[in-house]
Design a protein around this motif. Structure first.
Motif, mmCIF file in Angstrom:
data_model
loop_
_atom_site.group_PDB
_atom_site.id
_atom_site.type_symbol
_atom_site.label_atom_id
_atom_site.label_comp_id
_atom_site.label_asym_id
_atom_site.label_seq_id
_atom_site.Cartn_x
_atom_site.Cartn_y
_atom_site.Cartn_z
ATOM 1 N N VAL A 1 -50.876 -55.029 -62.846
ATOM 2 C CA VAL A 1 -50.617 -53.619 -63.143
ATOM 3 C C VAL A 1 -49.439 -53.072 -62.340
ATOM 4 O O VAL A 1 -48.923 -52.012 -62.655
ATOM 5 C CB VAL A 1 -51.864 -52.718 -62.927
ATOM 6 N N PHE A 2 -49.000 -53.798 -61.333
ATOM 7 C CA PHE A 2 -47.875 -53.337 -60.518
ATOM 8 C C PHE A 2 -46.563 -53.711 -61.184
ATOM 9 O O PHE A 2 -46.281 -54.876 -61.411
ATOM 10 C CB PHE A 2 -47.936 -53.936 -59.107
ATOM 11 N N ALA A 3 -45.765 -52.712 -61.463
ATOM 12 C CA ALA A 3 -44.435 -52.938 -62.023
ATOM 13 C C ALA A 3 -43.458 -52.955 -60.857
ATOM 14 O O ALA A 3 -43.359 -51.979 -60.130
ATOM 15 C CB ALA A 3 -44.085 -51.820 -63.000
ATOM 16 N N GLY A 4 -42.791 -54.055 -60.652
ATOM 17 C CA GLY A 4 -41.832 -54.128 -59.552
ATOM 18 C C GLY A 4 -42.442 -54.496 -58.217
ATOM 19 O O GLY A 4 -41.791 -54.385 -57.190
ATOM 20 N N GLY A 5 -43.679 -54.917 -58.204
ATOM 21 C CA GLY A 5 -44.296 -55.382 -56.968
ATOM 22 C C GLY A 5 -45.078 -54.311 -56.250
ATOM 23 O O GLY A 5 -45.197 -53.166 -56.701
ATOM 24 N N CYS A 6 -45.616 -54.708 -55.092
ATOM 25 C CA CYS A 6 -46.444 -53.792 -54.311
ATOM 26 C C CYS A 6 -46.487 -54.230 -52.853
ATOM 27 O O CYS A 6 -46.181 -55.372 -52.526
ATOM 28 C CB CYS A 6 -47.861 -53.743 -54.871
ATOM 29 N N THR A 7 -46.906 -53.318 -52.023
ATOM 30 C CA THR A 7 -47.161 -53.617 -50.617
ATOM 31 C C THR A 7 -48.618 -54.095 -50.498
ATOM 32 O O THR A 7 -49.410 -53.934 -51.436
ATOM 33 C CB THR A 7 -46.974 -52.369 -49.741
ATOM 34 N N LEU A 8 -48.954 -54.632 -49.341
ATOM 35 C CA LEU A 8 -50.338 -55.029 -49.098
ATOM 36 C C LEU A 8 -51.253 -53.809 -49.188
ATOM 37 O O LEU A 8 -52.341 -53.887 -49.771
ATOM 38 C CB LEU A 8 -50.473 -55.706 -47.728
ATOM 39 N N GLU A 9 -50.808 -52.686 -48.650
ATOM 40 C CA GLU A 9 -51.609 -51.454 -48.693
ATOM 41 C C GLU A 9 -51.943 -51.072 -50.135
ATOM 42 O O GLU A 9 -53.087 -50.736 -50.453
ATOM 43 C CB GLU A 9 -50.845 -50.319 -48.013
ATOM 44 N N ALA A 10 -50.951 -51.129 -51.011
ATOM 45 C CA ALA A 10 -51.173 -50.780 -52.420
ATOM 46 C C ALA A 10 -52.111 -51.790 -53.076
ATOM 47 O O ALA A 10 -53.015 -51.411 -53.833
ATOM 48 C CB ALA A 10 -49.847 -50.718 -53.170
ATOM 49 N N ALA A 11 -51.914 -53.074 -52.789
ATOM 50 C CA ALA A 11 -52.780 -54.112 -53.363
ATOM 51 C C ALA A 11 -54.223 -53.909 -52.913
ATOM 52 O O ALA A 11 -55.156 -54.042 -53.712
ATOM 53 C CB ALA A 11 -52.290 -55.505 -52.959
ATOM 54 N N GLU A 12 -54.414 -53.563 -51.645
ATOM 55 C CA GLU A 12 -55.778 -53.325 -51.145
ATOM 56 C C GLU A 12 -56.424 -52.142 -51.867
ATOM 57 O O GLU A 12 -57.599 -52.197 -52.229
ATOM 58 C CB GLU A 12 -55.746 -53.084 -49.633
ATOM 59 N N ALA A 13 -55.669 -51.076 -52.078
ATOM 60 C CA ALA A 13 -56.210 -49.876 -52.711
ATOM 61 C C ALA A 13 -56.537 -50.096 -54.183
ATOM 62 O O ALA A 13 -57.547 -49.600 -54.681
ATOM 63 C CB ALA A 13 -55.229 -48.718 -52.561
ATOM 64 N N VAL A 14 -55.705 -50.843 -54.876
ATOM 65 C CA VAL A 14 -55.844 -50.983 -56.321
ATOM 66 C C VAL A 14 -56.679 -52.199 -56.716
ATOM 67 O O VAL A 14 -57.426 -52.153 -57.689
ATOM 68 C CB VAL A 14 -54.441 -51.050 -56.986
ATOM 69 N N CYS A 15 -56.590 -53.276 -55.956
ATOM 70 C CA CYS A 15 -57.169 -54.560 -56.381
ATOM 71 C C CYS A 15 -58.501 -54.923 -55.736
ATOM 72 O O CYS A 15 -59.129 -55.891 -56.155
ATOM 73 C CB CYS A 15 -56.171 -55.690 -56.126
ATOM 74 N N HIS A 16 -58.920 -54.195 -54.729
ATOM 75 C CA HIS A 16 -60.153 -54.585 -54.033
ATOM 76 C C HIS A 16 -61.365 -54.495 -54.964
ATOM 77 O O HIS A 16 -61.337 -53.822 -55.986
ATOM 78 C CB HIS A 16 -60.382 -53.712 -52.803
ATOM 79 N N ASP A 17 -62.397 -55.192 -54.582
ATOM 80 C CA ASP A 17 -63.677 -55.142 -55.283
ATOM 81 C C ASP A 17 -64.751 -55.297 -54.207
ATOM 82 O O ASP A 17 -64.761 -56.294 -53.496
ATOM 83 C CB ASP A 17 -63.774 -56.280 -56.300
ATOM 84 N N PRO A 18 -65.641 -54.317 -54.057
ATOM 85 C CA PRO A 18 -66.615 -54.380 -52.961
ATOM 86 C C PRO A 18 -67.540 -55.595 -53.027
ATOM 87 O O PRO A 18 -68.057 -56.035 -52.010
ATOM 88 C CB PRO A 18 -67.402 -53.077 -53.082
#
Length: 181
Positions: free
Chosen positions: A46-63
């Motif tokens: 879903v990231f267009a142009g990449g992401c930071t680790l912070e963004a990946a953690e916020a968007v991609c995590h699963d509890p």
């Protein structure tokens, strides 16, 4: 088909099946991924142009499957497998992770297949709405240049989030807030 999709479906018919097309190679690689890596790989699409680790953690995590403390390790595994690359950066800048476009399209197809696209894109929209709202007052202060650079790096993600907000009336308010910020 556009050029990136054509690459996925054409190739030598005399090579081993997994080497005949880019699509077959990606199918083979994807089938070897453990569940956590599959989940992160799909959601990074879903990231267009990449992401930071912070963004990946916020968007991609699963509890239940992909908790934040292990996300960096899973991401590193995807980098080791060349499914995710790290982008060049200047000193002091956060590491950016991205998928090459044909690989991103493949991962997005897998995300759609498992029925997780809407929820992941909604988290992406929420993250970038928060980012834009945080950036807005900073664009008028002493750190203006730094924030302009951050906004420019995230421009593709901001556009993608705005386009997603326009897909459904339930996201109109988030889209308007994002556009305003």
């Amino acid at each position: 088909l556009d050029d990136s999709m054509r690459l996925l479906t054409r190739g030598s018919r005399t090579a081993a099946p997994r080497h005949q097309t880019m699509r077959a190679a990606l199918d083979w690689s994807y089938s070897l991924l453990p569940p956590r890596e599959r989940l992160l790989f799909q959601r990074l699409a879903v990231f267009a142009g990449g992401c930071t680790l912070e963004a990946a953690e916020a968007v991609c995590h699963d509890p239940d499957v992909l908790q934040v403390p292990i996300l960096l390790d899973v991401l590193a595994n995807l980098v080791d497998k060349s499914l995710v690359i790290t982008a060049d950066r200047t000193p002091g800048e956060a590491v950016r992770y991205r998928l090459l476009e044909p690989i991103r399209q493949y991962a997005l197809d897998r995300l759609r297949e498992v029925g997780d696209e809407e929820a992941t894109r909604d988290r992406h929209l929420e993250y970038f709405l928060n980012f834009a709202e945080q950036a807005e007052p900073q664009l008028k202060g002493d750190g203006q240049l730094q924030w302009l650079q951050r906004v420019e790096r995230e421009l593709d993600n901001l556009r993608s989030a705005l386009a997603w907000s326009a897909q459904d009336a339930s996201r109109d308010i988030a889209g308007l807030k994002l556009a305003k910020a």
